[in-house]
Design a protein around this motif. Structure first.
Motif, mmCIF file in Angstrom:
data_model
loop_
_atom_site.group_PDB
_atom_site.id
_atom_site.type_symbol
_atom_site.label_atom_id
_atom_site.label_comp_id
_atom_site.label_asym_id
_atom_site.label_seq_id
_atom_site.Cartn_x
_atom_site.Cartn_y
_atom_site.Cartn_z
ATOM 1 N N UNK A 59 0.846 -1.193 0.000
ATOM 2 C CA UNK A 59 0.000 0.000 0.000
ATOM 3 C C UNK A 59 0.878 1.238 0.000
ATOM 4 N N UNK A 60 0.592 2.133 -0.927
ATOM 5 C CA UNK A 60 1.396 3.353 -1.054
ATOM 6 C C UNK A 60 1.282 4.201 0.210
ATOM 7 N N UNK A 61 2.440 4.680 0.684
ATOM 8 C CA UNK A 61 2.467 5.511 1.883
ATOM 9 C C UNK A 61 2.557 4.713 3.166
ATOM 10 N N UNK A 62 2.237 3.405 3.087
ATOM 11 C CA UNK A 62 2.293 2.558 4.281
ATOM 12 C C UNK A 62 3.573 1.732 4.307
ATOM 13 N N UNK A 63 3.825 0.993 3.235
ATOM 14 C CA UNK A 63 5.050 0.184 3.196
ATOM 15 C C UNK A 63 5.881 0.413 1.929
ATOM 16 N N UNK A 64 5.557 1.453 1.153
ATOM 17 C CA UNK A 64 6.440 1.886 0.066
ATOM 18 C C UNK A 64 6.071 3.301 -0.344
ATOM 19 N N UNK A 65 7.074 4.010 -0.896
ATOM 20 C CA UNK A 65 6.837 5.366 -1.417
ATOM 21 C C UNK A 65 7.437 5.475 -2.817
ATOM 22 N N UNK A 66 8.686 5.925 -2.926
ATOM 23 C CA UNK A 66 9.304 6.076 -4.250
ATOM 24 C C UNK A 66 9.656 4.713 -4.838
ATOM 25 N N UNK A 67 9.355 4.543 -6.130
ATOM 26 C CA UNK A 67 9.649 3.270 -6.799
ATOM 27 C C UNK A 67 10.536 3.445 -8.025
ATOM 28 N N UNK A 68 10.632 4.658 -8.545
ATOM 29 C CA UNK A 68 11.341 4.856 -9.803
ATOM 30 C C UNK A 68 12.836 4.554 -9.656
ATOM 31 N N UNK A 69 13.376 3.796 -10.594
ATOM 32 C CA UNK A 69 14.808 3.525 -10.632
ATOM 33 C C UNK A 69 15.313 3.774 -12.048
ATOM 34 N N UNK A 70 16.292 4.656 -12.228
ATOM 35 C CA UNK A 70 16.775 4.950 -13.585
ATOM 36 C C UNK A 70 17.532 3.775 -14.187
ATOM 37 N N UNK A 71 17.400 3.606 -15.476
ATOM 38 C CA UNK A 71 18.195 2.614 -16.216
ATOM 39 C C UNK A 71 18.881 3.329 -17.368
ATOM 40 N N UNK A 72 20.020 2.808 -17.770
ATOM 41 C CA UNK A 72 20.834 3.485 -18.768
ATOM 42 C C UNK A 72 20.104 3.549 -20.115
ATOM 43 N N UNK A 73 20.276 4.672 -20.814
ATOM 44 C CA UNK A 73 19.629 4.863 -22.113
ATOM 45 C C UNK A 73 20.392 4.111 -23.206
ATOM 46 N N UNK A 74 19.652 3.672 -24.211
ATOM 47 C CA UNK A 74 20.270 2.916 -25.314
ATOM 48 C C UNK A 74 21.321 3.758 -26.038
ATOM 49 N N UNK A 75 21.047 5.058 -26.219
ATOM 50 C CA UNK A 75 22.001 5.929 -26.909
ATOM 51 C C UNK A 75 23.294 6.061 -26.112
ATOM 52 N N UNK A 76 23.193 6.041 -24.772
ATOM 53 C CA UNK A 76 24.386 6.123 -23.928
ATOM 54 C C UNK A 76 25.245 4.875 -24.091
ATOM 55 N N UNK A 77 24.600 3.708 -24.163
ATOM 56 C CA UNK A 77 25.329 2.447 -24.361
ATOM 57 C C UNK A 77 26.097 2.498 -25.683
ATOM 58 N N UNK A 78 25.414 2.921 -26.747
ATOM 59 C CA UNK A 78 26.059 2.972 -28.066
ATOM 60 C C UNK A 78 27.201 3.985 -28.086
ATOM 61 N N UNK A 79 27.026 5.113 -27.388
ATOM 62 C CA UNK A 79 28.076 6.132 -27.327
ATOM 63 C C UNK A 79 29.330 5.589 -26.644
ATOM 64 N N UNK A 80 29.148 4.924 -25.503
ATOM 65 C CA UNK A 80 30.289 4.380 -24.756
ATOM 66 C C UNK A 80 30.971 3.273 -25.557
ATOM 67 N N UNK A 81 30.195 2.431 -26.246
ATOM 68 C CA UNK A 81 30.784 1.377 -27.080
ATOM 69 C C UNK A 81 31.600 1.986 -28.220
#
Length: 388
Positions: A59-81
């Motif tokens: 239940x939101x506010x009771x046992x969790x709040x923020x859920x968002x977790x960033x993941x690397x962008x596809x363009x960033x992967x290609x740039x680093x490669x």
């Protein structure tokens, strides 16, 4: 299952409390999930059992709040490669075992004991979670927070444009770390620096060094001399087979150059075929990670997800027939001293028959290597081809 339970206890994921202590609290259930993990060549890698919390009961506010977790962008992967290939750096792939279990919870979360592994001396007790568990809504964020804190303590700085890219640049040593949940790519100007980084991370997390980069997020990575080749051949083959088009006639192009799709063409699909269409188009979107040649066509069929017709389904099938003809097509990164960023863009004018809006597209190169592209229907109507 026993190994998973041992790992959970070793990690101190929870401690048992009396059921009275959880009275009035939201006590969620858990279940065992079994999976056969395969390699890129379809051979079995290992059998895996995982304890998963039923996070949908949180239940939101009771046992969790923020859920968002960033993941690397596809363009960033290609740039680093592209940078790694041009500089001759090595590319290493890491996997974190039971990644989500390393995240520390800030909220109070109670859970039933694992089925089949209840404590015989305390069968009526419940688990008070101290660390994250797979299935919890805040688990990805808790893991990312723990890993990013560790990397920053080691001297890394998150990129301002992509917070899943961490950069270390000191004493003539550069290290790039790309994070996609528990899959990590590391490239560096110094192999000794990478070895030191792995040693530091391994002291806190259960790391598995997979060696040179070869298979990442369903993308096969092949190295040949000064070239790096990315392809989703296995994913494309499975997609065509799943869509029932394994024995179909291949197409030479993904979309007809003369035909323009419209909302009113064809008969509306029934519920079953509509679901099939959306599933097909969603899978095609993931294939555009290494296939810029289908980007425009996939964008077109994406515009009719709310009310697909028989004509739209035929267009989606044509893209799959084209893919059957080009399974091994992918993206190539070549070693080059050039770091010139060049971009190309184009658009049609009033290309959509229904609302007269245009579709624009661009392609961005770093030296000779394509690192980013897009085909997108614009939000406004342009009054001229110049404005478009």
């Amino acid at each position: 299952m026993e190994e998973e339970c041992m790992a959970l206890h070793k990690n101190k994921t929870w401690h048992l409390v009396s059921a009275h202590q959880g009275k009035g609290k939201n006590v969620i259930d858990c279940k065992w999930v079994f999976r056969v993990k395969k390699k890129s060549d379809e051979t079995i890698d290992r059998y895996k059992a995982r304890l998963v919390a039923k996070g949908f009961k949180q239940r939101y506010g009771l046992d969790y709040e923020d859920t968002f977790s960033p993941v690397v962008k596809a363009a960033t992967i290609r740039l680093v490669l592209s940078i790694a290939m041009s500089t001759g750096w090595s590319l290493r792939q890491l996997d974190v075992q039971n990644a989500f279990l390393h995240g520390v919870l800030e909220e109070e979360v109670f859970m039933q004991q694992p089925p089949g592994f209840e404590d015989k001396s305390k069968p009526l007790h419940i688990c008070k979670l101290d660390k994250a568990l797979y299935g919890l809504k805040q688990a990805p964020r808790a893991w990312y927070s723990r890993l990013s804190s560790k990397l920053q303590a080691l001297g890394f700085a998150p990129s301002k444009s992509d917070t899943s890219l961490f950069i270390y640049n000191k004493s003539n040593t550069s290290i790039f770390v790309l994070i996609y949940v528990d899959d990590i790519i590391v490239t560096s100007s110094s192999d000794e620096a990478v070895t030191g980084l792995l040693k530091d991370l391994n002291s806190e997390f259960a790391l598995k060094d997979l060696g040179d980069l070869h298979y990442f997020l369903g993308i096969e990575v092949k190295r040949a001399g000064n070239d790096l080749y990315l392809t989703q051949e296995k994913y494309a083959t499975d997609l065509v087979a799943k869509s029932g088009l394994k024995g179909c006639k291949p197409a030479l192009t993904p979309l007809s150059s003369s035909e323009k799709l419209s909302l009113s063409e064809g008969e509306l699909l029934n519920q079953e075929d509509s679901t099939r269409y959306r599933s097909m188009v969603g899978a095609l979107q993931y294939l555009t990670l290494t296939r810029p040649d289908i980007s425009f066509a996939v964008n077109k069929v994406c515009q009719f997800l709310h009310a697909p017709t028989t004509v739209h389904l035929t267009a989606a099938k044509r893209i799959l027939r084209y893919i059957k003809n080009t399974f091994n097509v992918g993206l190539t990164f070549t070693k080059s001293p050039s770091t010139l960023v060049s971009a190309f863009s184009d658009s049609d004018w009033a290309g959509c028959l229904d609302d007269r809006r245009l579709t624009g597209g661009f392609a961005v190169f770093l030296g000779p290597n394509l690192i980013s592209w897009c085909a997108k229907k614009q939000a406004t109507v342009s009054r001229s081809s110049t404005e478009a």
